[in-house]
Design a protein around this motif. Structure first.
Motif, PDB file in Angstrom:
ATOM      1  N   ARG A  68      31.688  45.737 -10.450  1.00 53.71           N
ATOM      2  CA  ARG A  68      31.565  47.196 -10.429  1.00 53.71           C
ATOM      3  C   ARG A  68      32.834  47.924 -10.016  1.00 53.71           C
ATOM      4  O   ARG A  68      33.142  48.995 -10.526  1.00 53.71           O
ATOM      5  CB  ARG A  68      30.439  47.567  -9.478  1.00 53.71           C
ATOM      6  N   THR A  69      33.576  47.373  -9.074  1.00 53.39           N
ATOM      7  CA  THR A  69      34.746  48.077  -8.551  1.00 53.39           C
ATOM      8  C   THR A  69      36.002  47.914  -9.416  1.00 53.39           C
ATOM      9  O   THR A  69      37.020  48.531  -9.131  1.00 53.39           O
ATOM     10  CB  THR A  69      35.069  47.611  -7.120  1.00 53.39           C
ATOM     11  N   LEU A  70      35.929  47.085 -10.449  1.00 52.58           N
ATOM     12  CA  LEU A  70      37.073  46.901 -11.351  1.00 52.58           C
ATOM     13  C   LEU A  70      36.785  47.669 -12.638  1.00 52.58           C
ATOM     14  O   LEU A  70      35.997  47.239 -13.466  1.00 52.58           O
ATOM     15  CB  LEU A  70      37.294  45.406 -11.642  1.00 52.58           C
ATOM     16  N   ASP A  71      37.425  48.810 -12.799  1.00 51.52           N
ATOM     17  CA  ASP A  71      37.123  49.666 -13.945  1.00 51.52           C
ATOM     18  C   ASP A  71      37.865  49.231 -15.212  1.00 51.52           C
ATOM     19  O   ASP A  71      38.817  48.458 -15.174  1.00 51.52           O
ATOM     20  CB  ASP A  71      37.393  51.129 -13.615  1.00 51.52           C
ATOM     21  N   ALA A  72      37.402  49.724 -16.338  1.00 50.05           N
ATOM     22  CA  ALA A  72      37.941  49.352 -17.648  1.00 50.05           C
ATOM     23  C   ALA A  72      39.426  49.677 -17.807  1.00 50.05           C
ATOM     24  O   ALA A  72      40.177  48.845 -18.316  1.00 50.05           O
ATOM     25  CB  ALA A  72      37.121  50.007 -18.757  1.00 50.05           C
ATOM     26  N   ARG A  97      42.756  44.230  -1.961  1.00 44.66           N
ATOM     27  CA  ARG A  97      41.334  44.571  -2.131  1.00 44.66           C
ATOM     28  C   ARG A  97      40.762  43.948  -3.398  1.00 44.66           C
ATOM     29  O   ARG A  97      39.708  43.314  -3.380  1.00 44.66           O
ATOM     30  CB  ARG A  97      41.160  46.093  -2.162  1.00 44.66           C
ATOM     31  N   ARG A  98      41.466  44.100  -4.506  1.00 46.53           N
ATOM     32  CA  ARG A  98      40.981  43.528  -5.770  1.00 46.53           C
ATOM     33  C   ARG A  98      41.048  41.999  -5.747  1.00 46.53           C
ATOM     34  O   ARG A  98      40.172  41.335  -6.297  1.00 46.53           O
ATOM     35  CB  ARG A  98      41.776  44.086  -6.943  1.00 46.53           C
ATOM     36  N   ALA A  99      42.084  41.437  -5.126  1.00 44.27           N
ATOM     37  CA  ALA A  99      42.202  39.981  -5.029  1.00 44.27           C
ATOM     38  C   ALA A  99      41.007  39.404  -4.275  1.00 44.27           C
ATOM     39  O   ALA A  99      40.433  38.389  -4.677  1.00 44.27           O
ATOM     40  CB  ALA A  99      43.506  39.588  -4.349  1.00 44.27           C
ATOM     41  N   GLN A 100      40.620  40.059  -3.185  1.00 45.96           N
ATOM     42  CA  GLN A 100      39.454  39.603  -2.409  1.00 45.96           C
ATOM     43  C   GLN A 100      38.191  39.708  -3.240  1.00 45.96           C
ATOM     44  O   GLN A 100      37.355  38.798  -3.251  1.00 45.96           O
ATOM     45  CB  GLN A 100      39.314  40.422  -1.123  1.00 45.96           C
ATOM     46  N   THR A 101      38.049  40.790  -3.968  1.00 39.70           N
ATOM     47  CA  THR A 101      36.880  40.991  -4.820  1.00 39.70           C
ATOM     48  C   THR A 101      36.798  39.903  -5.890  1.00 39.70           C
ATOM     49  O   THR A 101      35.739  39.326  -6.127  1.00 39.70           O
ATOM     50  CB  THR A 101      36.937  42.380  -5.488  1.00 39.70           C
ATOM     51  N   ILE A 102      37.924  39.620  -6.533  1.00 42.46           N
ATOM     52  CA  ILE A 102      37.959  38.623  -7.613  1.00 42.46           C
ATOM     53  C   ILE A 102      37.676  37.230  -7.072  1.00 42.46           C
ATOM     54  O   ILE A 102      36.850  36.496  -7.638  1.00 42.46           O
ATOM     55  CB  ILE A 102      39.314  38.667  -8.346  1.00 42.46           C
TER      56      ILE A 102
END
Length: 79
Positions: A60-64, A35-40
């Motif tokens: 937005r979907t990758l938090d601190a 999911r994060r790989a696709q977002t990035i």
């Protein structure tokens, strides 16, 4: 609580080149996943290469807290 393992202070993790890494490479990292790989990869395709790893914080979907955890494993440099 007993420590199960420790990391040597001189340990340097293998870093992924965030601007040039393919989806498959990013998604295989345990802290990133599909999911994060696709977002990035989508973000980079739409906005161009990152100037800093911190720019991932604009997504937005990758938090601190996640960014702090994954930062040592990412680089802007190509291999």
């Amino acid at each position: 609580m007993k420590k199960k393992f420790s990391v040597m202070p001189e340990f340097i993790p293998r870093q992924l080149p965030i601007n040039t890494a393919m989806f498959e490479e990013l998604s295989s990292h345990p802290y990133i996943g599909k999911r994060r790989a696709q977002t990035i990869t989508t973000y980079i395709a739409q906005h161009g290469k990152l100037d800093s790893i911190g720019q991932l914080g604009q997504i937005r979907t990758l938090d601190a807290p996640w960014l702090v955890k994954v930062r040592p494993y990412l680089t802007l440099e190509s291999r």
